[in-house]
Scaffold this motif. Structure first.
Motif, mmCIF file in Angstrom:
data_model
loop_
_atom_site.group_PDB
_atom_site.id
_atom_site.type_symbol
_atom_site.label_atom_id
_atom_site.label_comp_id
_atom_site.label_asym_id
_atom_site.label_seq_id
_atom_site.Cartn_x
_atom_site.Cartn_y
_atom_site.Cartn_z
ATOM 1 N N THR A 36 0.831 -1.208 0.000
ATOM 2 C CA THR A 36 0.000 0.000 0.000
ATOM 3 C C THR A 36 0.864 1.256 0.000
ATOM 4 O O THR A 36 0.471 2.285 0.537
ATOM 5 C CB THR A 36 -0.935 0.032 1.224
ATOM 6 O OG1 THR A 36 -0.139 -0.043 2.417
ATOM 7 C CG2 THR A 36 -1.915 -1.113 1.202
ATOM 8 N N LEU A 277 -2.898 -1.014 -13.137
ATOM 9 C CA LEU A 277 -3.599 -0.915 -11.862
ATOM 10 C C LEU A 277 -4.983 -0.337 -12.138
ATOM 11 O O LEU A 277 -5.132 0.554 -12.982
ATOM 12 C CB LEU A 277 -2.832 -0.018 -10.898
ATOM 13 C CG LEU A 277 -1.491 -0.564 -10.398
ATOM 14 C CD1 LEU A 277 -0.731 0.511 -9.633
ATOM 15 C CD2 LEU A 277 -1.691 -1.784 -9.516
ATOM 16 N N PHE A 279 -6.903 1.828 -10.844
ATOM 17 C CA PHE A 279 -7.156 3.268 -10.776
ATOM 18 C C PHE A 279 -6.586 4.022 -11.979
ATOM 19 O O PHE A 279 -6.933 5.183 -12.200
ATOM 20 C CB PHE A 279 -6.649 3.862 -9.457
ATOM 21 C CG PHE A 279 -5.164 3.802 -9.240
ATOM 22 C CD1 PHE A 279 -4.325 4.710 -9.850
ATOM 23 C CD2 PHE A 279 -4.617 2.860 -8.378
ATOM 24 C CE1 PHE A 279 -2.960 4.675 -9.636
ATOM 25 C CE2 PHE A 279 -3.250 2.813 -8.148
ATOM 26 C CZ PHE A 279 -2.418 3.726 -8.780
ATOM 27 N N VAL A 337 -2.414 8.939 -3.585
ATOM 28 C CA VAL A 337 -1.566 7.771 -3.408
ATOM 29 C C VAL A 337 -0.092 8.114 -3.589
ATOM 30 O O VAL A 337 0.784 7.385 -3.127
ATOM 31 C CB VAL A 337 -1.961 6.645 -4.380
ATOM 32 C CG1 VAL A 337 -3.366 6.182 -4.105
ATOM 33 C CG2 VAL A 337 -1.815 7.090 -5.837
ATOM 34 N N LEU A 345 -6.712 7.443 -2.038
ATOM 35 C CA LEU A 345 -7.014 6.141 -1.446
ATOM 36 C C LEU A 345 -8.513 5.872 -1.543
ATOM 37 O O LEU A 345 -8.948 4.740 -1.770
ATOM 38 C CB LEU A 345 -6.595 6.114 0.030
ATOM 39 C CG LEU A 345 -5.100 6.028 0.329
ATOM 40 C CD1 LEU A 345 -4.884 6.062 1.839
ATOM 41 C CD2 LEU A 345 -4.490 4.772 -0.260
ATOM 42 N N ILE A 348 -9.302 4.437 -4.857
ATOM 43 C CA ILE A 348 -8.891 3.037 -4.964
ATOM 44 C C ILE A 348 -9.905 2.136 -4.275
ATOM 45 O O ILE A 348 -10.278 1.079 -4.798
ATOM 46 C CB ILE A 348 -7.486 2.842 -4.359
ATOM 47 C CG1 ILE A 348 -6.444 3.557 -5.224
ATOM 48 C CG2 ILE A 348 -7.143 1.363 -4.246
ATOM 49 C CD1 ILE A 348 -5.053 3.546 -4.653
ATOM 50 N N ASP A 424 -8.998 2.261 5.165
ATOM 51 C CA ASP A 424 -7.658 2.385 5.744
ATOM 52 C C ASP A 424 -7.625 1.777 7.149
ATOM 53 O O ASP A 424 -6.632 1.905 7.854
ATOM 54 C CB ASP A 424 -7.187 3.840 5.758
ATOM 55 C CG ASP A 424 -8.048 4.754 6.621
ATOM 56 O OD1 ASP A 424 -9.011 4.269 7.250
ATOM 57 O OD2 ASP A 424 -7.755 5.971 6.669
ATOM 58 N N LEU A 458 -6.081 -0.519 2.639
ATOM 59 C CA LEU A 458 -5.563 0.263 1.520
ATOM 60 C C LEU A 458 -4.480 1.254 1.943
ATOM 61 O O LEU A 458 -3.966 1.988 1.101
ATOM 62 C CB LEU A 458 -6.709 1.032 0.851
ATOM 63 C CG LEU A 458 -7.899 0.180 0.410
ATOM 64 C CD1 LEU A 458 -8.987 1.058 -0.188
ATOM 65 C CD2 LEU A 458 -7.476 -0.894 -0.582
ATOM 66 N N TRP A 479 -3.438 -2.294 -3.840
ATOM 67 C CA TRP A 479 -4.216 -1.440 -4.743
ATOM 68 C C TRP A 479 -4.525 -2.112 -6.062
ATOM 69 O O TRP A 479 -5.210 -1.542 -6.908
ATOM 70 C CB TRP A 479 -3.436 -0.155 -5.040
ATOM 71 C CG TRP A 479 -3.092 0.649 -3.836
ATOM 72 C CD1 TRP A 479 -3.731 0.640 -2.623
ATOM 73 C CD2 TRP A 479 -2.031 1.600 -3.718
ATOM 74 N NE1 TRP A 479 -3.132 1.517 -1.764
ATOM 75 C CE2 TRP A 479 -2.087 2.130 -2.404
ATOM 76 C CE3 TRP A 479 -1.051 2.054 -4.595
ATOM 77 C CZ2 TRP A 479 -1.187 3.098 -1.954
ATOM 78 C CZ3 TRP A 479 -0.156 3.011 -4.149
ATOM 79 C CH2 TRP A 479 -0.225 3.529 -2.842
ATOM 80 N N SER A 480 -4.020 -3.297 -6.277
ATOM 81 C CA SER A 480 -4.189 -3.971 -7.559
ATOM 82 C C SER A 480 -5.378 -4.916 -7.519
ATOM 83 O O SER A 480 -5.769 -5.407 -6.451
ATOM 84 C CB SER A 480 -2.913 -4.770 -7.888
ATOM 85 O OG SER A 480 -3.131 -5.660 -8.956
#
Length: 505
Positions: A36, A277, A279, A337, A345, A348, A424, A458, A479-480
């Motif tokens: 992260t 990714l 995002f 990020v 975040l 994501i 988070d 995250l 994040w993937s």
């Protein structure tokens, strides 16, 4: 390697919101911190403190796990900087082990990563003398020598930049043995700085930008023609194309060329090979929405199709499995990020949540802050769904009252199979001194004993709002969309660390 996962004497602590939380084992904490981070500031934690914490965790974790985590971060999560950190810190811990050289070859996948690894090496070892890279770790040298053998002249030339540690410096330091005469010729060109300049789409546009034109219309016409040529040539890679969609629209290319761009964006093989990714699609979508072109809808549709394709390999759940997807839209989630990114975040979390929703047949989705609110969305149009959530985030406030997701299920006596929070994990109760996320889950388990809770971390701050490995609670991070592969492993009674430990060196 258990990494104390079964230790029942977990130490309680407080999170950044000053609420009760649980500490993680070193392996768990390192995993969440690594996957992260882009080595950039986070909301609660500055870049340097994140780096310090990663270094401290490496020192107390099993070296083989650190090596496998570095490979996982680079090859599965598509992160670039943090695997270099792990590799160098590993070398400081076990400098003579072949694990180090194997890790180097696992994480160096681009020619510029040779110099990036050496740059961090001199930084981490606080080298300040003239020859900052003297006394290089033999195992790092061995691994980089193998890496030199994997790139051709084009790849070296593309990344032969005027950085502090140059490609020539690395060559002199590592002394790779050429595989054959042609490769020795390439090494000689690195030394003499005579590598053939790669003729890429970037250089073509750059050259065009230096030319003089009769007037502005002539200049625009030249750029239109050049972009059309580049689109036809297919020289522009997938990620570069996504980043240049606005430039392509502003160049007023023809409808035929827009169609070619859309076809490529939505090409199944191209999407799978791009390893983007999630995002990144969202960033491109937002950029295009701001353009005033008759072709904007075409590109938006192509991006939606691309995201749908990228989600096809995610294993979802059928009508017999009920799922709750809850996205954290608290203030601490609204942090970029990285310093150069406009993606938060928060974005994501929404993106991963909507990807998961698109694969579930029986799903309740919503967002939480001060309150919890269910929002019914189509399982199609993933990017549009994210944008709809984004516009409505103020409707629930900005606290992190994740317990309300569970309390709502309890109040309705609603039995579900899986509860997934994208957050988070800095949970707290902003309205009362009583009640907590952990307490609400224990209460819900009494009415839904088969239910499972999945926390998608995250941010990687090193806290948990609940003790995992009991009461069917599972922790995931990253994040993937590869994070859903870990979810599938959890369904087979494996932990995230089990998945990492399966990686071969």
């Amino acid at each position: 390697m258990k990494f104390n996962l079964l230790n029942k004497e977990r130490i309680t602590t407080v999170n950044h919101a000053k609420a009760k939380a649980f500490t993680m084992s070193p392996g768990e904490e390192l995993y969440t911190a690594v996957v992260t981070t882009g080595i950039s500031d986070s909301f609660y934690e500055k870049e340097n403190s994140r780096l310090i914490r990663i270094k401290e965790l490496v020192a107390v974790c099993d070296p083989e796990f650190v090596a496998k985590l570095a490979a996982y971060a680079r090859n599965e999560m598509n992160l670039r900087s943090v695997p270099m950190v792990l590799t160098v810190e590993l070398a400081k811990m076990i400098s003579g082990s072949s694990i180090v050289s194997k890790t180097v070859t696992n994480v160096v996948k681009r020619a510029d990563e040779i110099t990036e690894l050496l740059a961090y090496y001199q930084l981490a070892n606080e080298r300040k003398e003239i020859k900052k890279l003297n006394r290089l770790s033999k195992q790092i040298q061995k691994g980089l020598a193998k890496s030199f053998n994997t790139f051709d002249e084009y790849q070296f030339a593309k990344y032969n930049r005027n950085t502090e540690v140059k490609l020539k410096d690395a060559l002199f330091l590592v002394h790779p043995k050429a595989k054959d005469e042609s490769q020795q010729a390439i090494f000689n060109k690195i030394v003499t700085n005579t590598l053939a300049i790669p003729y890429t789409w970037e250089t073509e546009l750059s050259i065009l930008g230096t030319l003089k034109f009769e007037n502005n219309n002539a200049r625009k016409s030249a750029f239109t023609q050049k972009w059309e040529e580049l689109i036809e040539s297919k020289k522009v890679g997938y990620m570069a194309l996504m980043r240049n969609l606005r430039n392509i629209l502003e160049a007023n290319v023809s409808a035929q060329h827009i169609a070619m761009v859309c076809d490529y964006l939505a090409n199944e093989k191209a999407v799978e090979n791009s390893k983007q990714l999630p995002f990144r699609f969202l960033a491109a979508y937002r950029e295009i929405k701001r353009t005033n072109s008759q072709f904007t809808p075409n590109l938006l549709d192509a991006l939606e199709e691309a995201v749908t394709i990228s989600a096809r390999n995610i294993r979802g759940f059928d009508y017999n499995t009920s799922v709750v997807i809850a996205c954290d839209v608290s203030g601490s989630m609204q942090k970029p990020v990285s310093a150069k990114s406009s993606v938060l975040l928060y974005d994501i979390g929404l993106m991963l949540g909507m990807l998961m929703q698109s694969r579930c047949q029986n799903v309740i989705s919503g967002m939480f802050g001060d309150t919890w609110k269910t929002i019914h969305m189509s399982r199609r149009n993933i990017l549009a769904n994210v944008e709809e959530y984004y516009k409505r985030e103020g409707e629930v406030g900005y606290a992190t009252n994740g317990h309300l997701v569970l309390d709502d299920l309890i109040a309705k006596n609603q039995i579900v199979d899986k509860v997934m929070l994208f957050t988070d994990v800095q949970m707290w109760n902003s309205t009362s001194l009583f009640g907590s996320f952990s307490r609400s889950w224990k209460k819900y388990k009494k009415i839904a004993p088969e239910a499972k809770l999945y926390l998608f971390d995250l941010a990687g701050y090193g806290h948990q709002p609940i003790d995992i490995r009991q009461d069917d609670v599972y922790l995931l991070a990253g994040w993937s969309d590869k994070i859903f592969d870990v979810l599938n492993a959890l369904e087979n009674k494996e932990t995230a660390l089990d998945t990492i430990n399966k990686i071969g060196l």
